[in-house]
Design a protein around this motif. Sequence first.
Motif, PDB file in Angstrom:
ATOM      1  N   SER A  72      17.673  22.185  -0.203  1.00  0.00           N
ATOM      2  CA  SER A  72      17.339  21.974  -1.605  1.00  0.00           C
ATOM      3  C   SER A  72      15.989  22.640  -1.874  1.00  0.00           C
ATOM      4  CB  SER A  72      17.279  20.469  -1.887  1.00  0.00           C
ATOM      5  OG  SER A  72      17.022  20.225  -3.244  1.00  0.00           O
ATOM      6  N   PRO A  73      15.831  23.356  -3.003  1.00  0.00           N
ATOM      7  CA  PRO A  73      14.601  24.110  -3.260  1.00  0.00           C
ATOM      8  C   PRO A  73      13.468  23.220  -3.767  1.00  0.00           C
ATOM      9  CG  PRO A  73      16.110  24.406  -5.091  1.00  0.00           C
ATOM     10  CD  PRO A  73      16.831  23.557  -4.076  1.00  0.00           C
ATOM     11  N   VAL A  74      12.955  22.384  -2.864  1.00  0.00           N
ATOM     12  CA  VAL A  74      11.925  21.406  -3.231  1.00  0.00           C
ATOM     13  C   VAL A  74      10.787  21.447  -2.210  1.00  0.00           C
ATOM     14  CG1 VAL A  74      11.422  18.924  -3.454  1.00  0.00           C
ATOM     15  CG2 VAL A  74      13.559  19.852  -4.370  1.00  0.00           C
ATOM     16  N   VAL A  75       9.548  21.437  -2.726  1.00  0.00           N
ATOM     17  CA  VAL A  75       8.351  21.179  -1.915  1.00  0.00           C
ATOM     18  C   VAL A  75       7.765  19.876  -2.429  1.00  0.00           C
ATOM     19  CG1 VAL A  75       6.006  21.948  -1.354  1.00  0.00           C
ATOM     20  CG2 VAL A  75       7.889  23.595  -1.372  1.00  0.00           C
ATOM     21  N   TYR A  76       7.321  19.036  -1.525  1.00  0.00           N
ATOM     22  CA  TYR A  76       6.846  17.712  -1.933  1.00  0.00           C
ATOM     23  C   TYR A  76       5.606  17.306  -1.147  1.00  0.00           C
ATOM     24  CZ  TYR A  76       9.467  16.333   2.267  1.00  0.00           C
ATOM     25  OH  TYR A  76       9.952  16.241   3.550  1.00  0.00           O
ATOM     26  N   VAL A  77       4.901  16.306  -1.700  1.00  0.00           N
ATOM     27  CA  VAL A  77       3.830  15.619  -0.981  1.00  0.00           C
ATOM     28  C   VAL A  77       4.479  14.422  -0.288  1.00  0.00           C
ATOM     29  CG1 VAL A  77       1.689  14.305  -1.216  1.00  0.00           C
ATOM     30  CG2 VAL A  77       2.005  16.409  -2.534  1.00  0.00           C
ATOM     31  N   GLN A  78       4.118  14.220   0.973  1.00  0.00           N
ATOM     32  CA  GLN A  78       4.761  13.198   1.789  1.00  0.00           C
ATOM     33  C   GLN A  78       4.229  11.795   1.510  1.00  0.00           C
ATOM     34  OE1 GLN A  78       5.685  14.473   5.989  1.00  0.00           O
ATOM     35  NE2 GLN A  78       3.950  15.833   5.584  1.00  0.00           N
ATOM     36  N   VAL A  79       5.123  10.808   1.525  1.00  0.00           N
ATOM     37  CA  VAL A  79       4.747   9.395   1.493  1.00  0.00           C
ATOM     38  C   VAL A  79       4.610   8.958   2.949  1.00  0.00           C
ATOM     39  CG1 VAL A  79       5.454   7.055   0.846  1.00  0.00           C
ATOM     40  CG2 VAL A  79       5.977   8.997  -0.667  1.00  0.00           C
ATOM     41  N   ALA A 123      -1.400  21.132   1.381  1.00  0.00           N
ATOM     42  CA  ALA A 123      -1.222  20.657   2.767  1.00  0.00           C
ATOM     43  C   ALA A 123      -2.250  19.598   3.162  1.00  0.00           C
ATOM     44  CB  ALA A 123      -1.265  21.828   3.739  1.00  0.00           C
ATOM     45  N   ASP A 124      -3.434  19.641   2.548  1.00  0.00           N
ATOM     46  CA  ASP A 124      -4.487  18.673   2.877  1.00  0.00           C
ATOM     47  C   ASP A 124      -4.607  17.570   1.834  1.00  0.00           C
ATOM     48  OD1 ASP A 124      -5.176  20.086   5.204  1.00  0.00           O
ATOM     49  OD2 ASP A 124      -6.502  21.426   4.077  1.00  0.00           O
ATOM     50  N   TYR A 125      -3.665  17.516   0.912  1.00  0.00           N
ATOM     51  CA  TYR A 125      -3.763  16.532  -0.173  1.00  0.00           C
ATOM     52  C   TYR A 125      -3.629  15.106   0.365  1.00  0.00           C
ATOM     53  CZ  TYR A 125      -3.034  14.068  -4.510  1.00  0.00           C
ATOM     54  OH  TYR A 125      -3.164  13.180  -5.554  1.00  0.00           O
ATOM     55  N   GLN A 126      -4.445  14.192  -0.188  1.00  0.00           N
ATOM     56  CA  GLN A 126      -4.411  12.782   0.204  1.00  0.00           C
ATOM     57  C   GLN A 126      -4.571  11.920  -1.049  1.00  0.00           C
ATOM     58  OE1 GLN A 126      -4.613  11.459   3.526  1.00  0.00           O
ATOM     59  NE2 GLN A 126      -4.598  13.453   4.539  1.00  0.00           N
ATOM     60  N   ALA A 127      -3.872  10.814  -1.121  1.00  0.00           N
ATOM     61  CA  ALA A 127      -4.059   9.827  -2.193  1.00  0.00           C
ATOM     62  C   ALA A 127      -3.549   8.486  -1.702  1.00  0.00           C
ATOM     63  CB  ALA A 127      -3.308  10.244  -3.457  1.00  0.00           C
ATOM     64  N   GLU A 128      -4.171   7.419  -2.178  1.00  0.00           N
ATOM     65  CA  GLU A 128      -3.666   6.092  -1.834  1.00  0.00           C
ATOM     66  C   GLU A 128      -3.940   5.112  -2.962  1.00  0.00           C
ATOM     67  OE1 GLU A 128      -5.983   3.957   1.368  1.00  0.00           O
ATOM     68  OE2 GLU A 128      -6.650   6.005   1.727  1.00  0.00           O
ATOM     69  N   PRO A 183       0.827  -1.209   0.000  1.00  0.00           N
ATOM     70  CA  PRO A 183       0.000   0.000   0.000  1.00  0.00           C
ATOM     71  C   PRO A 183       0.860   1.257   0.000  1.00  0.00           C
ATOM     72  CG  PRO A 183      -0.398  -1.348   1.974  1.00  0.00           C
ATOM     73  CD  PRO A 183       0.773  -1.924   1.280  1.00  0.00           C
ATOM     74  N   MET A 184       0.462   2.232  -0.806  1.00  0.00           N
ATOM     75  CA  MET A 184       1.108   3.547  -0.829  1.00  0.00           C
ATOM     76  C   MET A 184       0.059   4.580  -0.433  1.00  0.00           C
ATOM     77  SD  MET A 184       4.375   3.819  -1.967  1.00  0.00           S
ATOM     78  CE  MET A 184       4.598   5.283  -2.946  1.00  0.00           C
ATOM     79  N   ARG A 185       0.464   5.512   0.416  1.00  0.00           N
ATOM     80  CA  ARG A 185      -0.442   6.600   0.784  1.00  0.00           C
ATOM     81  C   ARG A 185       0.343   7.897   0.879  1.00  0.00           C
ATOM     82  NH1 ARG A 185      -2.800   8.508   5.742  1.00  0.00           N
ATOM     83  NH2 ARG A 185      -1.716   6.870   6.901  1.00  0.00           N
ATOM     84  N   LEU A 186      -0.210   8.926   0.234  1.00  0.00           N
ATOM     85  CA  LEU A 186       0.356  10.272   0.286  1.00  0.00           C
ATOM     86  C   LEU A 186      -0.521  11.130   1.184  1.00  0.00           C
ATOM     87  CD1 LEU A 186       0.936  10.867  -3.555  1.00  0.00           C
ATOM     88  CD2 LEU A 186       2.471   9.748  -1.917  1.00  0.00           C
ATOM     89  N   SER A 187       0.107  12.011   1.941  1.00  0.00           N
ATOM     90  CA  SER A 187      -0.666  12.899   2.812  1.00  0.00           C
ATOM     91  C   SER A 187       0.162  14.122   3.189  1.00  0.00           C
ATOM     92  CB  SER A 187      -1.098  12.163   4.085  1.00  0.00           C
ATOM     93  OG  SER A 187      -1.849  13.023   4.926  1.00  0.00           O
ATOM     94  N   GLY A 188      -0.370  15.304   2.855  1.00  0.00           N
ATOM     95  CA  GLY A 188       0.254  16.548   3.286  1.00  0.00           C
ATOM     96  C   GLY A 188       1.545  16.867   2.565  1.00  0.00           C
ATOM     97  N   THR A 189       2.146  17.977   2.953  1.00  0.00           N
ATOM     98  CA  THR A 189       3.345  18.456   2.273  1.00  0.00           C
ATOM     99  C   THR A 189       4.554  18.513   3.200  1.00  0.00           C
ATOM    100  OG1 THR A 189       2.542  20.707   2.690  1.00  0.00           O
ATOM    101  CG2 THR A 189       2.192  19.820   0.483  1.00  0.00           C
ATOM    102  N   GLY A 190       5.709  18.616   2.578  1.00  0.00           N
ATOM    103  CA  GLY A 190       6.973  18.802   3.287  1.00  0.00           C
ATOM    104  C   GLY A 190       7.901  19.581   2.379  1.00  0.00           C
ATOM    105  N   THR A 191       9.081  19.917   2.868  1.00  0.00           N
ATOM    106  CA  THR A 191      10.050  20.643   2.046  1.00  0.00           C
ATOM    107  C   THR A 191      11.467  20.270   2.443  1.00  0.00           C
ATOM    108  OG1 THR A 191      10.776  22.835   1.283  1.00  0.00           O
ATOM    109  CG2 THR A 191      10.061  22.660   3.588  1.00  0.00           C
ATOM    110  N   PRO A 208      11.692   9.042   0.451  1.00  0.00           N
ATOM    111  CA  PRO A 208      10.683   8.953  -0.603  1.00  0.00           C
ATOM    112  C   PRO A 208       9.682  10.106  -0.517  1.00  0.00           C
ATOM    113  CG  PRO A 208      10.312   7.283   1.078  1.00  0.00           C
ATOM    114  CD  PRO A 208      11.626   7.917   1.391  1.00  0.00           C
ATOM    115  N   HIS A 209       9.339  10.670  -1.677  1.00  0.00           N
ATOM    116  CA  HIS A 209       8.450  11.825  -1.719  1.00  0.00           C
ATOM    117  C   HIS A 209       7.974  12.024  -3.147  1.00  0.00           C
ATOM    118  CE1 HIS A 209      12.358  13.364  -2.987  1.00  0.00           C
ATOM    119  NE2 HIS A 209      11.693  14.295  -3.665  1.00  0.00           N
ATOM    120  N   VAL A 210       6.987  12.903  -3.327  1.00  0.00           N
ATOM    121  CA  VAL A 210       6.499  13.281  -4.655  1.00  0.00           C
ATOM    122  C   VAL A 210       6.706  14.781  -4.812  1.00  0.00           C
ATOM    123  CG1 VAL A 210       4.509  13.378  -6.207  1.00  0.00           C
ATOM    124  CG2 VAL A 210       4.785  11.421  -4.652  1.00  0.00           C
ATOM    125  N   THR A 211       7.657  15.169  -5.649  1.00  0.00           N
ATOM    126  CA  THR A 211       7.959  16.590  -5.841  1.00  0.00           C
ATOM    127  C   THR A 211       6.784  17.306  -6.507  1.00  0.00           C
ATOM    128  OG1 THR A 211      10.328  16.153  -6.015  1.00  0.00           O
ATOM    129  CG2 THR A 211       9.538  18.230  -6.976  1.00  0.00           C
TER     130      THR A 211
END
Length: 197
Positions: free
Chosen positions: A83-90, A142-147, A70-78, A121-124
């Motif tokens: 490094s100049p990156v914002v990502y969605v968290q795994v 910040a409230d993004y979710q996917a699985e 199972p993979m689940r994404l939730s919220g953001t990080g940087t 691991p992250h989604v840029t």
Amino acid sequence: MGTVTIGVSIAVPEPHGRLLQERRAGFGDAAAHGIPTHVTLLPPTEIDDAELPAVEAHLTAVAAAGRPFPMRLSGTGTFRPLSPVVYVQVVEGAEACARLQQQIRDASGPVARELQFPYHPHVTVAHGIDDAAMDRAFEELADYQAEWACTGFALYEQGADGVWRKLREYAFGGPMVPPQSAHVGLDSLPTGQGARS
């Protein structure tokens, strides 16, 4: 003999992949449409094109030893300021991603390499754009979710135009690891050909 730049990643499936790619473009990241939405397993790596068959054989062996998870994404990080990156968290599947990327980069394999930063691991969703746009990406997702169930990974090649194109998909060979036992299941995953224990 020429060289090719390859990468290995887990594609974020639709509709999530396209949505995040469009959001990335909307934040002003010009590279967005040349980079399919993904979780990196092997960062851009230059190899001799004659080595490609050995890389493909290695990836086939790694995938055959793996199991869907199972993979689940939730919220953001940087990664700022390093490094100049914002990502969605795994938030689920990170341990399995870490194991896979280690097997792919194994010292005995054809794409052994060290990483510039520790693997995370992250989604840029924003890279190298101005700070205000980076802040907006961080806040708006910040409230993004996917699985989804991750059933394999893919090999990509970067073209002369900078666009990443899929060369081949690799499906896992084992049964699905259910969410409630994912931690136990991942600890007992076969290590695969030439993998570190």
